[in-house]
Design a protein around this motif. Structure first.
Motif, PDB file in Angstrom:
ATOM      1  N   THR A 238       0.827  -0.988   0.086  1.00  0.00           N
ATOM      2  CA  THR A 238      -0.027   0.006   0.150  1.00  0.00           C
ATOM      3  C   THR A 238       0.900   1.212   0.140  1.00  0.00           C
ATOM      4  O   THR A 238       2.195   1.125   0.503  1.00  0.00           O
ATOM      5  N   VAL A 239       0.374   2.413  -0.308  1.00  0.00           N
ATOM      6  CA  VAL A 239       1.116   3.502  -0.401  1.00  0.00           C
ATOM      7  C   VAL A 239      -0.134   4.474   0.031  1.00  0.00           C
ATOM      8  O   VAL A 239      -1.282   4.581  -0.396  1.00  0.00           O
ATOM      9  N   ASP A 240       0.273   5.410   0.972  1.00  0.00           N
ATOM     10  CA  ASP A 240      -0.615   6.841   1.476  1.00  0.00           C
ATOM     11  C   ASP A 240      -0.011   7.879   0.530  1.00  0.00           C
ATOM     12  O   ASP A 240       1.379   8.138   0.629  1.00  0.00           O
ATOM     13  N   VAL A 241      -0.745   8.480  -0.492  1.00  0.00           N
ATOM     14  CA  VAL A 241      -0.020   9.437  -0.965  1.00  0.00           C
ATOM     15  C   VAL A 241      -1.028  10.997  -0.525  1.00  0.00           C
ATOM     16  O   VAL A 241      -2.078  10.989  -0.610  1.00  0.00           O
ATOM     17  N   THR A 242      -0.109  11.874  -0.376  1.00  0.00           N
ATOM     18  CA  THR A 242      -0.598  13.430   0.106  1.00  0.00           C
ATOM     19  C   THR A 242      -0.110  14.111  -1.111  1.00  0.00           C
ATOM     20  O   THR A 242       1.118  14.193  -1.504  1.00  0.00           O
ATOM     21  N   TYR A 243      -1.076  14.975  -1.465  1.00  0.00           N
ATOM     22  CA  TYR A 243      -0.672  16.127  -2.764  1.00  0.00           C
ATOM     23  C   TYR A 243      -1.251  17.522  -2.205  1.00  0.00           C
ATOM     24  O   TYR A 243      -2.117  17.766  -1.761  1.00  0.00           O
TER      25      TYR A 243
END
Length: 129
Positions: free
Chosen positions: A104-109
């Motif tokens: 999994t990856v948590d992406v913040t943009y």
């Protein structure tokens, strides 16, 4: 073989090569480049995720491509859908945090207006190969 016949054959081959080259060039130019593209490699170095978006007049398409080792060859690629509704590019700045098992990856943009948001990609759920 006569010179005339040889010239005709070479001219035909040249014509077909120019025709195919022109067609390939037109197709290449028709494929849009991503408006933004970001890449991140997992802590183990075995996986890389590419996150990008392509925007048109009234909408943007957001995608991710996960690259991982394959038993059949050097790299397997999985496409992951990202459910973001936007008409302008959103990935001005992007941060990726890998899960402990790298599945999994948590992406913040952050977009160009300075607004932040995020999403989580679960590769088993969100990606297809």
């Amino acid at each position: 073989m006569s010179t005339r016949r040889l010239a005709f054959i070479l001219g035909g081959v040249l014509f077909v090569a120019v025709l195919l080259g022109g067609f390939g060039w037109a197709v290449w130019l028709a494929i849009p480049e991503p408006d933004t593209r970001h890449s991140a490699t997992s802590p183990s170095g075995e996986r890389t995720i590419h996150i990008f978006e392509v925007c048109f007049e009234d909408s943007c398409v957001h995608q991710a491509v996960l690259e991982l080792p394959s038993v059949e060859g050097p790299i397997a690629q999985l496409r992951c859908g990202i459910d973001i509704t936007a008409t302008e590019p959103q990935f001005e700045a992007l941060d990726v945090a890998w899960g402990p098992d790298e599945n999994t990856v948590d992406v913040t943009y952050t977009n160009a207006d300075g607004q932040s948001d995020g999403f989580t990609l679960d590769f088993a759920r969100d990606c297809v190969g």
